[in-house]
Design a protein around this motif. Structure first.
Motif: not given
Length: 436
Positions: A29-57
């Protein structure tokens, strides 16, 4: 003593039943504050989602499984952009879920392919492989060109681009750097290789004396970039790669159809045939002649037409709905249809025995009349779908009509009842006044 045993059994049962449910997720789980530090190293596949979105679920369990299967190779994260609008604006998120791939803090690309688990897995494995995959021997070449790999399906991705070079040759490094940059940019959708092996280079281009870029497709003649790689711009090389990224004359499936039909500045020539009539002389001659027009080494089309047209075969028996959408009768196959997907246009199909080459040249010159392939075709397509699914479509229509009539009846009946009550109330008031 008994109660302690019961408590122990209950605790063990709870652990066995719910242990998996409380297991920590491999998707961070990533937040706005932790985003840059999280993806800084290595390969990352990130999902940008909305809790109500059926496709996301729907995607969530697939994402979890991928994160587990690829642990240590690709890291997975998710961020709820309904909570972090700054991230939503930063990456221009317009739909959910949006998937982005990062390497060492840099956004490499936005993923736009299928969200089926096997396709996502193949994509991730492809991003792990070096942009220029090295081929050291001739047997290795044939293995990689003809055999499915964990990151590649030959059937779905049959085109390979191979750089032949000699690192000791003058300016060869310049060519390598250009192709490496292009391969890195296009590696999610293209397959690039590099070889220094003399046997492989001789197979691909025996007459080449300097670095070359070859296009390889099983069953087709090898093509090479016609100019010097060292002197050409990256833009010119990319344009050539894009032009020949699709098979010369392959039978279409759904995913390839969408890619070809929506290629910028390209029109798709769809050669529709009946696979049950391949022994028929007309069908056989038609496919042979269209194949000659499609292949660069045998085409008689003008240079302008070659650069604007992509060719493909389509079995009308497999895609009945598609054929009917364009008003083509199965009995009249083979037929030719030209689709301009980026502009929502198509060109009236012609019978196989007509002069197809002239027809194609007229389209390229703007002399053929296009038809709009947008919303105005919806009524006709709806009517064809209605006829195709008879009698069930008729039954559904009657049910809908019955429901509408019933609702109208209820509304009118309630209004009339209310009106009668009002009239009755007015009469009562009048009689009361008279009595007084």
């Amino acid at each position: 003593m008994f109660s302690s045993k019961v408590r122990l059994i209950l605790a063990l049962t709870f652990f066995l039943v719910y242990g998996k449910a409380v297991k920590s997720s491999e998707v961070i789980d990533i937040t706005s504050e932790s985003f840059d530090a999280t993806v800084q190293e290595g390969r990352w596949f990130i999902k940008f989602y909305a809790p109500w979105c059926g496709h996301c679920k729907k995607l969530a369990p697939k994402f979890e499984k991928l994160a587990t299967d690829l642990k240590g190779q690709v890291s997975f994260g998710k961020i709820d952009v309904t909570q972090y609008s700054d991230i939503k604006r930063r990456f221009d998120i317009k739909g959910f879920p949006s998937l982005f791939y990062f390497e060492n803090g840099v956004k490499v690309l936005k993923y736009s392919g299928s969200r089926e688990e096997d396709v996502l897995l193949r994509f991730c494995k492809k991003m792990i492989v070096p942009p220029l995959d090295e081929i050291e021997t001739l047997p290795e070449f044939w293995l990689k060109m003809k055999t499915n790999q964990p990151h590649r399906s030959i059937e779905n991705s049959p085109i390979s681009f191979v750089l032949g070079w000699d690192e000791k040759a003058p300016l060869s490094g310049k060519a390598y750097n250009k192709i490496h940059d292009i391969a890195k940019q296009k590696r999610s959708s293209h397959f690039f290789f590099v070889t220094k092996d003399e046997e492989v280079k001789d197979l691909l281009c025996s007459s080449c004396t300097q670095a070359f870029l070859a296009r390889f497709e099983n069953g087709e003649k090898v093509m090479t970039y016609p100019f010097s790689l060292e002197d050409s711009s990256i833009e010119d090389i990319e344009a050539w790669i894009s032009r020949y990224s699709f098979p010369h004359f392959k039978e279409l499936d759904g995913s390839m159809f969408n890619s070809m039909a929506n290629t910028k500045n390209q029109k798709m020539v769809v050669c529709i045939f009946d696979a049950n009539k391949l022994d028929n002389q007309i069908t056989r001659t038609y496919l042979e002649s269209m194949g000659q027009l499609a292949r660069p080494e045998s085409t008689t089309l003008s240079e302008s037409a070659r650069s604007q047209l992509l060719f493909a075969k389509l079995d009308g028996n497999k895609f009945v709905a598609f054929v009917e959408d364009y008003g083509i009768d199965e009995e009249t196959l083979p037929r030719t249809l030209v689709i301009d997907g980026t502009n929502s246009l198509y060109y009236e199909d012609v019978f196989a025995e007509n002069d197809v080459e002239t027809f194609l040249e007229q389209i390229v010159k703007g002399e053929a009349r296009p038809h709009y392939d947008g919303i105005w075709k919806t009524p006709a397509r709806s009517w064809r779908s209605f006829k195709r699914y008879m009698p069930w479509s008729l039954l559904l229509a009657l049910l809908a009509l019955s429901l509408l009539v019933f609702m109208c009846y209820l509304i009118c009946w309630v209004e009339l009842e209310d009106y009668d009550e009002l009239e009755f109330s007015d009469d009562e008031n009048k009689e009361t006044k008279k009595e007084k």
